[in-house]
Design an enzyme around this catalytic site. Structure first.
Site, PDB file in Angstrom:
ATOM      1  N   TYR A 162      -7.525  -8.411   3.663  1.00 41.90           N
ATOM      2  CA  TYR A 162      -6.141  -8.886   3.804  1.00 41.90           C
ATOM      3  C   TYR A 162      -6.131 -10.255   4.467  1.00 41.90           C
ATOM      4  O   TYR A 162      -6.947 -10.531   5.365  1.00 41.90           O
ATOM      5  CB  TYR A 162      -5.333  -7.935   4.688  1.00 41.90           C
TER       6      TYR A 162
ATOM      7  N   HIS B 191      -5.198   0.182  -3.210  1.00 38.49           N
ATOM      8  CA  HIS B 191      -3.764   0.490  -3.165  1.00 38.49           C
ATOM      9  C   HIS B 191      -2.951  -0.785  -2.984  1.00 38.49           C
ATOM     10  O   HIS B 191      -3.441  -1.790  -2.489  1.00 38.49           O
ATOM     11  CB  HIS B 191      -3.446   1.469  -2.030  1.00 38.49           C
TER      12      HIS B 191
ATOM     13  N   HIS C 172       0.787  -1.839  -1.259  1.00 39.34           N
ATOM     14  CA  HIS C 172       1.918  -1.374  -0.445  1.00 39.34           C
ATOM     15  C   HIS C 172       3.231  -1.802  -1.089  1.00 39.34           C
ATOM     16  O   HIS C 172       3.360  -2.943  -1.553  1.00 39.34           O
ATOM     17  CB  HIS C 172       1.842  -1.985   0.960  1.00 39.34           C
TER      18      HIS C 172
HETATM   19 FE   LIG Z   1      -3.516  -1.272   3.028  1.00 40.39          FE
END
Ligand SMILES: [Fe+3]
Lengths: 189, 257
Positions: free
Chosen positions: B121, B173, B175
């Protein structure tokens, strides 16, 4: 045809990537009438430690008790620039802060008006769903008749009422205790 | 429009302000409990007191309204937010936002955020030893059209390790955050990918008791939205709480603390 609602999942630790573009810590622009309040507080976990990766969302009516939403049936005006929506993250010390106006009273069940309140959602890593609570105002006589406050055990109601920190300044303190002694009242909405 | 406020307006003369049609409550088992000890972060953050059941009022059946102008094209194409193209497999993630009566939820804000193709991230607290991509921020938003449809172009996110337990890895995944028509319809969830071998071991995915409810978080590969020589399509439909068809009683069956 009936579909079950989609399952919640945690926001996780990195939600600021997705949420920061819409951070709004001032709900009371220059054209918005009402008495200004600055509300600050901390989000604390079950050990009293600050939650540095939390987010607080706010939803409220204007000073006339009217929501900026097409479905509010009351014939009252919403000022240009008032959306009633706020979104603020917590900092490294678990602190959040926003500026707004004290909302007016909005209709509640049984034809009674509710006491002035803000609807609050709390999101953090570790919460699988948001927590929903309300902020009420100190020195507000209508609190005694408010139906939602009266659904809460008397001993826990104070967790929903902000505290005046500095008389006359409009500064209020309201903390979110996620767990344990003094745990904030959270609602099933 | 699937809004309780319309029901309120229609029913006002006969219903009065005594009973407001609210939104439906979740079906037991289809939502995670707050405390799920195998997700370690929930242990010190889940409330211990029972939630106080709150009848829906005007405060809960209204909610923030965001106009279509809030979303530009760049916001929904995560591969075009920088001068160069991000590394990874381009995908199209699309679907419909519906209510529990299968009616579309139009003009509602959908936000997404995710790791890059390497599972990292763009966030100061992400300590994963994988490269950042200078051409990928990993966030976007879109507003659903009049049929409740949304569409994002992005990169398939990588799996990533986390500290929950020994050798813990999150399945790939994305969000999702949605508002819907009311405060009561807010939803934050995660979308997974069909066939991901990490899904059965993930405490976050598995925190919901109902197996069918869990599996609805898994997007489906879709030829129809796949673009030849360009990007694979994945479909992910999202269902928000629907409004009660009959006015709600002012007292529920839920706990009161
Ligand atoms: Fe996450």
């Amino acid at each position: 045809m009936s579909l079950p609602a989609t399952t919640w999942q945690t926001v996780g630790p990195f939600f600021s990537i997705g949420f920061s573009w819409l951070y709004r810590d001032n709900l009371a622009g220059p054209g918005v009438s009402g008495s200004r309040v600055e509300i600050s507080g901390r989000v604390l976990d079950g050990e009293g430690n600050p939650v540095p990766d939390g987010i607080v969302e706010i939803w409220q009516a204007n000073s006339q008790g009217k929501y900026a939403h097409p479905g509010d049936p009351q014939e009252k005006k919403v000022e240009e620039g008032f959306t009633g929506y706020g979104r603020v993250p917590t900092d490294g010390a678990g602190l959040f802060r926003f500026t707004t106006i004290k909302p007016g009273r909005v209709p509640g069940p049984d034809g009674h008006l509710q006491a002035p309140h803000l609807e609050i959602s709390v999101f953090t890593r570790g919460l699988l769903r948001r927590l929903i609570t309300r902020i009420y105002f100190p020195d507000e006589s209508s609190n005694a008749q408010d139906f939602a406050l009266n659904l809460v055990d008397a001993g826990r109601r104070s967790t929903l009422i902000a505290k005046q920190t500095d008389a006359g300044s409009g500064a209020l303190e309201w903390n979110v205790i996620l767990q344990g002694p003094g745990e904030t009242v959270f609602f099933d909405v | 429009m699937p809004r309780a406020v319309d029901m309120l307006l229609r029913g006002r003369s006969s219903v009065g302000m005594n009973k407001i049609p609210g939104y439906r409550r979740y079906i037991p088992g289809t939502q995670p409990r707050h405390l799920h000890p195998s997700y370690v972060s929930s242990i010190k953050r889940a409330p211990q007191q029972p939630l106080v059941w709150l009848p829906h009022t005007l405060s809960e059946i209204t909610g923030p309204v965001f106009g279509a102008e809030i979303a530009d094209v760049k916001a929904s194409d995560l591969t075009r937010q920088h001068s160069g193209e991000p590394v990874g497999e381009r995908i199209i993630v699309s679907g419909r936002v519906l209510d529990e009566s299968a009616r579309p939820v139009p003009h509602t804000l959908v936000e997404i955020w995710q790791a890059n193709a390497a599972g990292r991230y763009l966030h100061g607290n992400d300590q994963h030893n994988a490269p950042l991509d200078p051409n990928f921020t990993g966030c976007g938003h879109a507003v659903t059209d009049s049929e409740g449809r949304y569409r994002f172009v992005t990169i398939r996110p990588g799996e990533y390790p986390w500290g929950n337990h020994h050798n813990a890895w999150r399945p790939a995944h994305i969000h999702f955050s949605l508002f819907g028509p009311a405060f009561a319809t807010r939803l934050v969830t995660q979308m997974y990918f069909q066939g991901d071998p990490l899904i059965p071991f993930d405490p976050i995915f598995n925190c919901t008791d109902d197996e069918k409810a869990r599996n609805r978080l898994i997007s489906q590969f879709d030829w129809e939205t796949t673009i030849p020589s360009q990007a694979l399509g994945y479909r992910f439909d999202i269902v928000l709480s629907g409004c009660e068809s009959t006015p709600m009683e002012t007292h529920g069956h839920g706990e009161k603390s």
